[in-house]
Structures are given as structure tokens and as C-alpha cells.
Design a protein around this motif. Structure first.
Motif, PDB file in Angstrom:
ATOM      1  N   GLU A   2      26.307  18.363   0.876  1.00 22.87           N
ATOM      2  CA  GLU A   2      27.505  17.869  -0.186  1.00 22.87           C
ATOM      3  C   GLU A   2      28.808  18.610   0.460  1.00 22.87           C
ATOM      4  O   GLU A   2      28.594  19.931   0.696  1.00 22.87           O
ATOM      5  CB  GLU A   2      27.022  18.333  -1.284  1.00 22.87           C
ATOM      6  N   SER A   3      29.848  18.014   0.215  1.00 21.14           N
ATOM      7  CA  SER A   3      31.082  18.618   0.601  1.00 21.14           C
ATOM      8  C   SER A   3      31.311  20.075  -0.415  1.00 21.14           C
ATOM      9  O   SER A   3      31.961  20.983   0.215  1.00 21.14           O
ATOM     10  CB  SER A   3      32.339  17.825   0.589  1.00 21.14           C
ATOM     11  N   TRP A   4      31.029  19.981  -1.260  1.00 21.77           N
ATOM     12  CA  TRP A   4      31.288  20.952  -2.467  1.00 21.77           C
ATOM     13  C   TRP A   4      30.372  22.228  -1.921  1.00 21.77           C
ATOM     14  O   TRP A   4      30.861  23.378  -2.257  1.00 21.77           O
ATOM     15  CB  TRP A   4      30.987  20.616  -3.915  1.00 21.77           C
ATOM     16  N   ALA A 145      29.779  17.346   6.692  1.00 22.55           N
ATOM     17  CA  ALA A 145      29.793  16.817   5.289  1.00 22.55           C
ATOM     18  C   ALA A 145      29.626  15.253   5.249  1.00 22.55           C
ATOM     19  O   ALA A 145      28.968  14.721   4.436  1.00 22.55           O
ATOM     20  CB  ALA A 145      31.149  16.694   4.617  1.00 22.55           C
ATOM     21  N   SER A 148      29.412  12.416   2.508  1.00 24.79           N
ATOM     22  CA  SER A 148      29.357  12.981   0.972  1.00 24.79           C
ATOM     23  C   SER A 148      30.861  13.643   1.043  1.00 24.79           C
ATOM     24  O   SER A 148      31.060  14.283  -0.152  1.00 24.79           O
ATOM     25  CB  SER A 148      28.389  14.375   1.061  1.00 24.79           C
TER      26      SER A 148
END
Length: 479
Positions: A2-4, A145, A148
Motif C-alpha cells: 500500500e502506498s500509504w 506501490a 495501490s
């Protein structure tokens, strides 16, 4: 991933650097007289940028042994030519110099015009190199990422590259541009840079070793696979090494002295002359260690992605992802982030000092000769100039990053900047050993050399790859 989560891990890493730098600043006075040869030698690791962490594998996968010159040159220069560096350090201390432009100016009669020329040439020549770091961070982040990468992040002004650049600018301002003392040593910043050298070495060994072990198992299997892979076998033939290989070795040897960031960590930040001799053993060993698994990773990438659709510069991240090892891919990303940030931080500090001292201040003195504040209490104005220079450099580098796009591989961009700063070497070395070296000769030499930059040999790989020019005889694909 996930990028976050990737962003959170990146921020946590950068915050740890802030903590190390803060601690170094708090304890700097206590250890001012204590020798720190390991810290000094590890700070040399700022030489290993994303070009080393990602680009060396990409260069090996497309040019074989052509990834070696950028390490052979520094190994010979620091390992065998350390007395030259020691002499530069002694002269710099006696002259109280704070940058390579200041050093050259001092050796040629305190020439302001020569210092300004060196500063302008360095800024122009190094903008692509700083942009290279932003490119490496952005590309590796996007690969890690994958799907995502949310639309909100994609639509963020400037994307992740601009966000990373602004964070680097903030770090440089907080810990590298906090005062204007000519005798100041940025112990906190150097501790952070040394820590980053350890991180990227550990990441290179861990990721490279894991890839080599999983794909080949043992050295014998690697050599057997290399012998049975026709494309790779052609790349690593010794008869494929041409004159440009030796030229790259020479440029790299000169760059280790002339890059503003290398001059800063090796000369300006030096606190004990004896540490130079210690670095002559430690730094070459560091360069050898960080490249131990370059060829195995390159061959593994060629075997796992035979269709050539995967950029070889991304093998350190792409291979773990393809094998289902996201945490190893994250380690590779952090290693690349560390390599890029250390370069950006020190380069920003060095270039902002040069811009302030050699361009902005002389212009202000010429335009406002009667300004008593500038003469009597210049600290506030000088700090403002340096901090503004850092921000401008960040924005210019980001603009250069946007112009570069995906067309140029990392090795090509890096060698262009090496060629630019190598123009300072004749004046630098001539001022040390030749009593008849003159200011006009140094000025003319730098001008003549820089007018030929970027040279055709540095720009040649991209047109060849795109099919505009034929590849040279005896060479396969070009990086």
C-alpha cells in the motif's frame, strides 16, 4: 504494498535521520577533539548515490563490466593517491576554505571571477545529478506501490518526487545551513550521512545476497548460469572493454576530488589530518562491499525478465516483488532512498555555500556598496541567501527531473555530471603542484572544458538505444 505504508516507512526513516543529526549537534562540542576515523570514512559513502544502488545493476545488465569504472577510479585515487587529498586538506585548513570554489579562488590570488565560474559550472553540471536522485526515488516508489498507488497520490502537486525534494531541502536547512561560521563543522549532518552509508550498504548486501542465494544458491551455479546465458556472456567479455571504459575510470577518479559534496565531506568537514590515511583503507573496502552482488543481481534480472520489458535499473526492487518478497523490496527501496537523500543533503549544503559566498555576496557588495548592515552584521542576510539557494536548487532540480523523463538511464545522467566537475581537476591539481599555474590559465581551462559539456560520449547511449545511431563495434546493448 500500500502506498500509504511505503510513505509511512519513508517518513519514519527520514525522521530517524533527523534524530541522529539532532543528537550529533547536541554532542558535537563534547567530541570536537576526539578522532572519529570511522565516521569520517563512512561520510565518504555519500559518493554512493542511487546511481550506485540502482544504476550499477542496470549498467551491469546492459554493459557488463562497464559498471566498474565509477568505483575503480575512486578506489585508486583514495586508496593510492590519499597523499594528494591529505595535502588538499592541509592547504584548505591553512586558507580557511569552505568549498571547492573557495579553494580554487585561494590558490589563484583570491580570484572572485574564478570562484563564480566554478560555482556556476557546478550548479549547471550537477542539476541533472540531483534530478537523478529524484527520478530513482519516484520510479522505485511507483514500482513498489504498483496498483495501490492511489489517485489522490497521483494527483498530488509534483508527486512523490517533489515531496521528497522539499523534505531534503528542509533537512539541509535545519542541519547544514544553520550558521555562517567559516570554521563550523556540521557534526550532526555528518553523523546522519554516516548512518545512511551503513543503511545503504546493509540494504545492498541483504537484498543482493538474498536474490543471489534464491536464484543461484552458490557461486558455482552463478558461474554456470553466466556461461550458459549468451547475452550476459557477451557483456562480460574482457575484449568488449574499450577506450571509453578507461576514460570513465579517469573521470571518476577526478570526480571523487572535484564533486562539491565529496570536497565538503573530505576536506571541509575534516577535523583530523590523520583520518585521511584511515579512509584510504576503509573507503575502498566500502566500495568493494557495496558492489559484491551487482553481477548476480543483474544476471538474475536478465533470467527472470527475458523479454526486456522491465527496466534494468529497477531490478533491486522488481526481482523481490516478482518472487513474492515485498519486505525485501521495501528494504531495497529504503536503501535507494538512503543513497539518494545523502547525496541531495550534502550537495545542497555545498552548493548553497558556493552560491552565497561566490555569486550572491559579491553581487550585493557591488550593487549596494554603502550598505552598512551588509558589512557590519551580515549573518542574517547570508543565512537568508543560503536557505533561499537551497530552495531554488530543489525547484530547479525538480524541473530538470521533469525534463529528463524515462529516456535516460541513471548511469548516463551520472556520467554527464562527472564530466562537468572533472573540468575543475587541472586547475585544482595544477594549483597544488605547479608554481607557474596562473589564474588566467585556470579560468580559460575551465571555460574551454565546460564548453564541450556534455560530451558526445556521455550522451551517446540514449540515441543508440533509441535507434538513432549505430552501436559501436564489439559492444552489445548500451545502458
Amino acid at each position: 504494498m500500500e502506498s500509504w505504508f511505503i510513505l509511512a516507512a519513508s517518513m519514519a526513516y527520514l525522521l530517524s535521520l533527523f534524530a541522529i543529526a539532532w543528537y550529533g549537534d547536541r554532542t558535537g562540542d563534547q567530541g570536537a577533539e576526539r578522532r572519529t576515523p570511522w565516521l569520517y570514512a563512512l561520510s565518504f559513502g555519500v559518493y554512493c548515490t542511487s546511481w550506485t544502488f540502482y544504476g550499477a545493476v542496470g549498467r551491469a545488465a546492459t554493459g557488463g563490466f562497464y559498471f566498474l569504472p565509477i568505483y575503480i577510479g575512486p578506489i585508486l585515487m583514495i586508496g593510492l593517491g590519499w597523499p594528494v587529498l591529505a595535502r588538499i586538506v592541509r592547504v584548505a585548513k591553512s586558507e580557511n576554505v569552505v568549498s571547492i570554489s573557495d579553494f580554487l579562488s585561494a590558490r589563484y590570488g583570491k580570484s572572485r571571477s574564478l570562484a563564480a565560474l566554478v560555482t556556476v559550472a557546478a550548479v549547471i553540471g550537477l542539476l541533472p545529478y540531483i534530478a537523478l536522485q529524484l527520478k530513482a526515488i519516484s520510479v522505485s516508489f511507483e514500482i513498489l506501490a504498483g496498483a495501490s498507488l492511489g489517485t489522490d497520490l497521483n494527483q498530488m502537486p509534483g508527486g512523490t518526487a517533489l515531496m521528497a525534494a522539499l523534505l531534503m531541502a528542509a533537512f539541509a536547512i535545519l542541519f547544514g545551513v544553520r550558521s555562517v561560521s567559516a570554521n563550523e563543522h556540521h557534526r550532526g549532518l555528518m553523523m546522519a550521512i554516516a548512518a545512511e552509508s551503513v543503511v545503504k550498504l546493509a540494504a545492498a548486501l541483504a537484498v543482493g545476497g538474498a536474490i543471489a542465494y534464491s536464484v543461484f544458491g552458490d557461486p558455482a551455479t552463478f558461474f554456470e548460469a553466466a556461461a550458459n546465458h549468451p547475452g550476459f556472456l557477451d557483456l562480460i567479455r574482457l575484449d568488449s572493454i574499450g577506450a571509453d571504459w578507461w576514460v570513465a575510470c579517469l573521470l571518476s577518479a577526478l570526480a571523487i576530488l572535484c564533486l562539491p559534496r565529496q570536497f565538503h565531506v573530505a576536506v571541509v568537514e575534516n577535523t583530523h589530518g590523520g583520518d585521511v590515511r584511515s579512509s584510504a583503507k576503509l573507503f575502498p573496502a566500502y566500495l568493494v562491499a557495496i558492489n559484491l552482488f551487482v553481477l548476480p543481481v543483474a544476471l538474475a534480472g536478465l533470467m527472470l525478465f527475458p523479454d526486456g520489458t522491465t527496466n534494468a535499473d529497477t531490478f533491486m526492487v522488481s526481482i523481490p516483488l516478482s518472487q513474492g518478497w515485498p519486505w525485501l523490496a521495501l528494504a531495497a527501496f529504503i536503501g535507494g532512498l538512503s543513497a539518494a537523500t545523502s547525496m541531495i543533503l550534502v550537495e545542497m549544503v555545498a552548493l548553497s555555500t558556493m552560491i552565497c559566498n561566490d555569486v550572491a555576496v559579491p553581487l550585493l557588495m557591488a550593487l549596494r556598496p554603502d550598505d552598512r548592515r551588509l558589512r557590519d552584521d551580515p549573518a542574517g542576510i547570508l543565512l537568508l541567501i543560503r536557505r533561499s539557494a537551497v530552495i531554488v536548487l530543489v525547484l530547479l532540480s525538480y524541473g530538470c527531473y521533469r525534463l529528463i523523463g524515462p529516456a535516460f538511464p541513471l548511469a548516463t545522467i551520472g556520467m554527464m555530471s562527472f564530466t562537468a566537475v572533472a573540468q575543475f581537476a587541472p586547475a585544482l591539481l595544477g594549483g597544488l603542484i605547479w608554481s607557474r599555474a596562473s589564474r588566467s590559465g585556470a579560468f580559460a581551462g575551465i571555460c574551454a572544458g565546460f564548453l564541450g559539456w556534455p560530451t558526445p560520449c556521455c550522451c551517446r547511449p540514449s540515441p543508440m538505444r533509441d535507434g538513432w545511431l549505430p552501436a559501436p563495434c564489439g559492444r552489445g546493448r548500451s545502458a
